[in-house]
Design a protein around this motif. Structure first.
Motif, PDB file in Angstrom:
ATOM      1  N   UNK A 263      14.962   8.667 -26.149  1.00 46.69           N
ATOM      2  CA  UNK A 263      13.900   8.183 -25.271  1.00 46.69           C
ATOM      3  C   UNK A 263      14.419   7.245 -24.177  1.00 46.69           C
ATOM      4  N   UNK A 264      15.717   7.003 -24.157  1.00 47.15           N
ATOM      5  CA  UNK A 264      16.289   6.083 -23.175  1.00 47.15           C
ATOM      6  C   UNK A 264      15.953   6.428 -21.734  1.00 47.15           C
ATOM      7  N   UNK A 265      16.191   7.679 -21.284  1.00 44.38           N
ATOM      8  CA  UNK A 265      15.869   8.019 -19.894  1.00 44.38           C
ATOM      9  C   UNK A 265      14.390   7.855 -19.569  1.00 44.38           C
ATOM     10  N   UNK A 266      13.523   8.196 -20.513  1.00 46.90           N
ATOM     11  CA  UNK A 266      12.087   8.046 -20.255  1.00 46.90           C
ATOM     12  C   UNK A 266      11.705   6.573 -20.160  1.00 46.90           C
ATOM     13  N   UNK A 267      12.320   5.742 -20.984  1.00 45.47           N
ATOM     14  CA  UNK A 267      12.037   4.302 -20.922  1.00 45.47           C
ATOM     15  C   UNK A 267      12.463   3.747 -19.567  1.00 45.47           C
ATOM     16  N   UNK A 268      13.638   4.152 -19.097  1.00 50.44           N
ATOM     17  CA  UNK A 268      14.114   3.689 -17.785  1.00 50.44           C
ATOM     18  C   UNK A 268      13.153   4.120 -16.685  1.00 50.44           C
ATOM     19  N   UNK A 269      12.702   5.349 -16.777  1.00 50.91           N
ATOM     20  CA  UNK A 269      11.760   5.882 -15.781  1.00 50.91           C
ATOM     21  C   UNK A 269      10.467   5.072 -15.792  1.00 50.91           C
ATOM     22  N   UNK A 270       9.951   4.797 -16.989  1.00 55.15           N
ATOM     23  CA  UNK A 270       8.722   3.998 -17.103  1.00 55.15           C
ATOM     24  C   UNK A 270       8.894   2.622 -16.471  1.00 55.15           C
ATOM     25  N   UNK A 271       9.989   1.971 -16.778  1.00 48.65           N
ATOM     26  CA  UNK A 271      10.226   0.618 -16.279  1.00 48.65           C
ATOM     27  C   UNK A 271      10.365   0.614 -14.755  1.00 48.65           C
ATOM     28  N   UNK A 272      11.016   1.642 -14.203  1.00 48.80           N
ATOM     29  CA  UNK A 272      11.181   1.712 -12.754  1.00 48.80           C
ATOM     30  C   UNK A 272       9.840   1.923 -12.061  1.00 48.80           C
ATOM     31  N   UNK A 273       9.002   2.788 -12.621  1.00 46.64           N
ATOM     32  CA  UNK A 273       7.698   3.020 -12.001  1.00 46.64           C
ATOM     33  C   UNK A 273       6.807   1.785 -12.109  1.00 46.64           C
ATOM     34  N   UNK A 274       6.941   1.054 -13.208  1.00 42.47           N
ATOM     35  CA  UNK A 274       6.195  -0.190 -13.323  1.00 42.47           C
ATOM     36  C   UNK A 274       6.651  -1.174 -12.244  1.00 42.47           C
ATOM     37  N   UNK A 275       7.958  -1.227 -12.000  1.00 45.12           N
ATOM     38  CA  UNK A 275       8.477  -2.102 -10.956  1.00 45.12           C
ATOM     39  C   UNK A 275       7.989  -1.701  -9.579  1.00 45.12           C
ATOM     40  N   UNK A 276       7.970  -0.396  -9.308  1.00 45.32           N
ATOM     41  CA  UNK A 276       7.470   0.080  -8.017  1.00 45.32           C
ATOM     42  C   UNK A 276       5.999  -0.273  -7.853  1.00 45.32           C
ATOM     43  N   UNK A 277       5.223  -0.080  -8.902  1.00 47.93           N
ATOM     44  CA  UNK A 277       3.793  -0.391  -8.852  1.00 47.93           C
ATOM     45  C   UNK A 277       3.590  -1.881  -8.564  1.00 47.93           C
ATOM     46  N   UNK A 278       4.376  -2.719  -9.232  1.00 49.33           N
ATOM     47  CA  UNK A 278       4.254  -4.165  -9.019  1.00 49.33           C
ATOM     48  C   UNK A 278       4.588  -4.541  -7.580  1.00 49.33           C
ATOM     49  N   UNK A 279       5.650  -3.948  -7.045  1.00 46.10           N
ATOM     50  CA  UNK A 279       6.042  -4.249  -5.659  1.00 46.10           C
ATOM     51  C   UNK A 279       4.988  -3.788  -4.667  1.00 46.10           C
ATOM     52  N   UNK A 280       4.390  -2.629  -4.915  1.00 46.52           N
ATOM     53  CA  UNK A 280       3.365  -2.121  -4.004  1.00 46.52           C
ATOM     54  C   UNK A 280       2.100  -2.979  -4.067  1.00 46.52           C
ATOM     55  N   UNK A 281       1.752  -3.435  -5.259  1.00 46.62           N
ATOM     56  CA  UNK A 281       0.582  -4.316  -5.368  1.00 46.62           C
ATOM     57  C   UNK A 281       0.842  -5.628  -4.626  1.00 46.62           C
ATOM     58  N   UNK A 282       2.075  -6.109  -4.704  1.00 45.59           N
ATOM     59  CA  UNK A 282       2.432  -7.333  -3.981  1.00 45.59           C
ATOM     60  C   UNK A 282       2.341  -7.116  -2.473  1.00 45.59           C
ATOM     61  N   UNK A 283       2.823  -5.968  -1.994  1.00 44.25           N
ATOM     62  CA  UNK A 283       2.762  -5.671  -0.561  1.00 44.25           C
ATOM     63  C   UNK A 283       1.319  -5.559  -0.083  1.00 44.25           C
ATOM     64  N   UNK A 284       0.461  -4.998  -0.936  1.00 43.88           N
ATOM     65  CA  UNK A 284      -0.952  -4.895  -0.562  1.00 43.88           C
ATOM     66  C   UNK A 284      -1.596  -6.268  -0.426  1.00 43.88           C
ATOM     67  N   UNK A 285      -1.231  -7.171  -1.329  1.00 43.51           N
ATOM     68  CA  UNK A 285      -1.758  -8.534  -1.243  1.00 43.51           C
ATOM     69  C   UNK A 285      -1.316  -9.201   0.055  1.00 43.51           C
ATOM     70  N   UNK A 286      -0.085  -8.940   0.479  1.00 45.85           N
ATOM     71  CA  UNK A 286       0.410  -9.510   1.738  1.00 45.85           C
ATOM     72  C   UNK A 286      -0.283  -8.879   2.939  1.00 45.85           C
ATOM     73  N   UNK A 287      -0.622  -7.584   2.805  1.00 50.10           N
ATOM     74  CA  UNK A 287      -1.384  -6.935   3.871  1.00 50.10           C
ATOM     75  C   UNK A 287      -2.743  -7.606   4.020  1.00 50.10           C
ATOM     76  N   UNK A 288      -3.382  -7.887   2.893  1.00 47.37           N
ATOM     77  CA  UNK A 288      -4.686  -8.554   2.925  1.00 47.37           C
ATOM     78  C   UNK A 288      -4.569  -9.938   3.554  1.00 47.37           C
ATOM     79  N   UNK A 289      -3.473 -10.653   3.272  1.00 48.30           N
ATOM     80  CA  UNK A 289      -3.274 -11.980   3.851  1.00 48.30           C
ATOM     81  C   UNK A 289      -3.073 -11.909   5.356  1.00 48.30           C
ATOM     82  N   UNK A 290      -2.303 -10.870   5.770  1.00 47.12           N
ATOM     83  CA  UNK A 290      -1.958 -10.773   7.196  1.00 47.12           C
ATOM     84  C   UNK A 290      -3.071 -10.173   8.032  1.00 47.12           C
ATOM     85  N   UNK A 291      -3.808  -9.218   7.441  1.00 46.16           N
ATOM     86  CA  UNK A 291      -4.755  -8.463   8.260  1.00 46.16           C
ATOM     87  C   UNK A 291      -6.179  -8.494   7.714  1.00 46.16           C
ATOM     88  N   UNK A 292      -6.393  -9.168   6.609  1.00 48.54           N
ATOM     89  CA  UNK A 292      -7.729  -9.171   6.037  1.00 48.54           C
ATOM     90  C   UNK A 292      -8.008  -7.872   5.296  1.00 48.54           C
TER      91      UNK A 292
END
Length: 777
Positions: A263-292
């Motif tokens: 299950x190692x490769x699947x675990x790595x894949x899960x963790x990477x997608x979680x990281x991408x999701x977190x980064x995108x949510x952070x970018x969206x929050x910054x969009x809201x700050x910059x542009x409402x």
């Protein structure tokens, strides 16, 4: 339905968009599945869709399709599926006015399927299951290889970096714009004649250019965010399909199919997608700050929240399944793994709870209200192992104290009732405010109360693992399957159980088909003949008191425990009918033999050989089958060596050369003074192959006697052991009055009472005879 058989295992890797395009609403996937054989038998390519004269023929096909679909629905045991199929059959009425459109639809589907298979489907899905191994490091452990899904994750990471770079550019543009506007304010109010007026115009143009660049970059930022969320959704869909595929392969491993449990490769894949999701949510929050609150903001935010919840809930898997046949009051273990374990918020320990649920409760997919069984040691903590980077909850000493059975219908047995273990917990992921409730279930299990139920329970599991669909409603299985599909399952299970690479061949399959269908004289192809669950393990075989599976399982058990090497070296013909037996042996010389599994006894192997008749002819004889108990006392090789009337194993190989490696060597002298014995097999078919008294044909006889080369007697005068003379004539005991004949092999002259303690010898022989249910005379 050769085309559909190839397509079925590929469907789970197709993106949803491709599936929807391939099977439109007017012709859903269900029709293709349930009517696969009929669809592929029709000549859709012979139609000219522009020729209206062929409409009556197309309408007949439409009517047949509706009728067949209604028939399938009527016989479907699942209410949900039955209603669904009836609804689909009614919807086919859209083709009544344009039946040629049905022809065009089906023809296009078949063409697309063929094209996808011919192209290897590389452009439509990512077959994550084929993982090339990377180079070996110095410690000899295979390194995780780059998988096809890794490319998609890498592209996602690059897209996130591009979004971050775009944000930084926007930030720099905003700072430059703020500076220019500040400078502009200091020189405003100058007239056109002022020498600095040209500088004011320049700055004004620069501000306009900066504002334009900022606007373009802001739009690009939102576009990149939208693209990234869509790409994340597709990549996560592939991941979840791969997790489901891993579970499916784990399920199929029960019948011996290959399964990579890493299950190692699947675990790595899960963790990477979680990281991408977190980064995108952070970018969206910054969009809201910059542009409402821009128009697309809330939609993207909801999409990311849904993807996060789906990923968190699908990352709980049963790593080590519980036994699929569980006996009450017996200990068993299972391990559940969380693929996002490293991302769990620290602090409160996460407790995983197990329940046992019924088939009906498994279909509901929610925490059951009613408790149908009492589980002992049903909780475990999700613990993280820093060395292996695994987060697992291990239930080491689980036990089912009692079970509540459902009301059975008709002749349904308790060994046909399926349950499952249901695991639930609540956890919090770092960076997420609210906790998530997650759950997963084990493979189906059968609960028994006595060991005598195990074989029948295993039959239920084998049928479930071999013939269930990947995305079924728990735990629906077909009532009938094609014989060729059964052959694949039997051969795979046989090789897995026996631990051999030698599977069953077409001759074996043909005999098994004749047996299960009770057609011993039929030589036709059984491949597409449907075989039912009842024929597999509900109805006893004609003239027998056991089912097909009980008999087949007995053969596997015997081969695994006593005959693995013989089978692996192709010395056992195995499954063969008497009709076929006579065909291949009828022209062979006397003494030719082959090994076949007993047709009439569970777990037996017999020797069929060519022998002489009283009038000088030849006939094929079958020696009484040897069971595991027989072969435990004397191996098959020794028994073949002892039987004089068999000389060459089919087709014409000398037995002493072929089976030499399986012969045992004589026992060495026993230092404690006991006389060694030898077990000899003698067959007296009424011909000249044995010198023993006349006995019923084909009866094997086990003889306890003294080995001529290993018999020692005590030398009382010298206080040591000395060998008896080897030239002692054979000793043949006479038949006792009122008893059957006593069959022996040649033995040396019995030593006198002065040379041996007869009371001790009698005690030894008495013990031996009791083990074999023989009387001592």
């Amino acid at each position: 339905m050769a085309l559909w058989a190839q397509m079925t295992p590929k469907l789970q890797y197709l993106p949803t968009e491709t599936l929807n395009e391939l099977y439109p609403d007017t012709f859903p996937l269900d029709i293709r599945h349930y009517l696969a054989s009929w669809i592929e038998e029709q000549r859709w390519e012979n139609f000219d869709v522009d020729n209206m004269e062929q409409e009556p023929q197309a309408r007949r096909l439409l009517d047949q399709m509706v009728h067949l679909l209604q028939e399938v629905a009527q016989h479907n045991p699942n209410v949900v599926e039955r209603v669904k199929l009836q609804h689909i059959s009614r919807n086919l009425s859209v083709f009544q006015q344009q039946p040629m459109q049905l022809v065009r639809t089906v023809r296009d589907i078949l063409r697309k399927e063929s094209h996808l298979l011919a192209q290897g489907m590389h452009h439509n899905f990512t077959p994550f299951q084929q993982i090339p191994q990377g180079p070996l490091p110095t410690n000899g452990t295979p390194q995780p290889a780059r998988e096809d899904g890794k490319t998609d994750v890498d592209n996602l990471v690059l897209k996130v970096l591009e979004i971050q770079s775009c944000r930084q550019t926007l930030h720099q543009l905003q700072e430059d714009l703020n500076w220019e506007k500040q400078e502009m304010e200091s020189i405003q109010g100058q007239n056109e004649l002022d020498p600095q007026h040209s500088d004011q115009v320049t700055r004004q143009n620069r501000i306009q250019q900066l504002e334009y660049n900022y606007s373009v970059c802001a739009k690009k930022r939102m576009q990149l965010l939208q693209e990234a969320v869509c790409a994340l959704e597709l990549c996560q869909s592939c991941l979840i399909l791969r997790i489901k595929s891993w579970r499916w392969e784990q399920h199929r491993a029960t019948i011996g199919l290959h399964f990579d449990d890493n299950l190692g490769p699947l675990q790595t894949w899960c963790e990477q997608l979680l990281g991408v999701n977190s980064n995108l949510r952070q970018e969206l929050m910054l969009v809201k700050r910059d542009h409402g609150g821009v128009e697309q903001f809330h939609t993207l935010q909801e999409s990311l929240a849904h993807l996060l919840q789906t990923l968190i809930q699908n990352s709980l898997v049963v790593d080590k399944q519980p036994p699929q046949v569980i006996k009450t009051q017996s200990k068993f273990s299972t391990t559940v793994r969380y693929l996002l374990g490293e991302k769990m918020a620290p602090g409160k320990p996460v407790l995983l709870k197990a329940q046992i649920i019924t088939e009906a409760q498994a279909r509901q997919g929610v925490v059951p209200n009613e408790n149908v069984g009492e589980l002992i040691n049903s909780t475990a903590i999700l613990e993280h192992n820093t060395a292996s980077k695994n987060t697992c909850a291990t239930f080491r000493n689980m036990s089912i104290r009692k079970i509540k059975r459902a009301d059975r219908k008709g002749s349904e047995s308790v060994t046909e009732e399926k349950f499952a273990l249901f695991f639930t917990t609540e956890l919090t992921i770092t960076g997420c405010e609210s906790p998530y409730s997650i759950q997963t279930i084990s493979l189906p299990v059968v609960v028994i109360v006595h060991g005598s139920q195990e074989i029948n329970a295993m039959a239920t599991i084998i049928w479930d693992c071999a013939f269930s669909e990947p995305s079924r409603i728990p735990f629906i299985v077909p009532e009938r399957v094609p014989w060729k599909q059964m052959c694949e399952a039997l051969s795979s299970k046989f090789m897995s159980e026996v631990q051999t690479q030698q599977g069953l061949d077409r001759y074996n399959f043909h005999f098994l088909a004749q047996k299960i269908f009770d057609q011993p004289d039929i030589s036709e192809d059984f491949s597409n003949m449907p075989v039912s669950w009842a024929q597999f393990n509900k109805e006893v075989l004609p003239g027998r008191n056991f089912t097909f599976w009980q008999w087949f399982e007995g053969v596997m058990d015997l081969t695994k425990k006593c005959l693995r090497d013989y089978w692996s070296e192709k010395l056992i013909f195995g499954f063969i009918g008497k009709q076929h037996l006579h065909v291949i042996l009828q022209n062979k010389p006397n003494g030719t033999f082959l090994l076949r599994f007993s047709d009439s006894e569970i777990g037996g192997i017999t020797i069929a050989y060519v022998g002489p008749t009283d009038n000088g002819g030849r006939k094929i004889q079958n020696i009484q089958p040897f069971t595991k108990k027989d072969l435990d006392s004397a191996g098959l090789g020794d028994r073949i060596r002892d039987i004089n009337c068999i000389t060459h194993v089919y087709p014409d190989l000398p037995k002493n050369e072929v089976f030499k490696k399986f012969f045992t060597v004589p026992s060495p002298p026993n230092p404690d003074g006991y006389l060694p014995f030898k077990l000899t097999t003698v067959v007296n078919p009424g011909d000249q192959c044995s010198s023993t008294a006349s006995i019923p044909p084909d009866t094997p006889m086990d003889i306890y006697g003294q080995s001529m080369s290993n018999v020692y007697g005590p030398n009382m005068n010298q206080g040591m052991f000395s060998p008896l003379p080897q030239s002692t004539p054979p000793y043949m005991p006479e038949q006792m009055p009122g008893q059957g004949p006593l069959y022996t092999s040649p033995m040396p002259q019995a030593p006198s009472s002065e040379e041996i303690d007869m009371e001790a010898l009698e005690g030894i022989l008495s013990s031996i005879c009791q083990d074999t249910n023989k009387d001592l005379h």
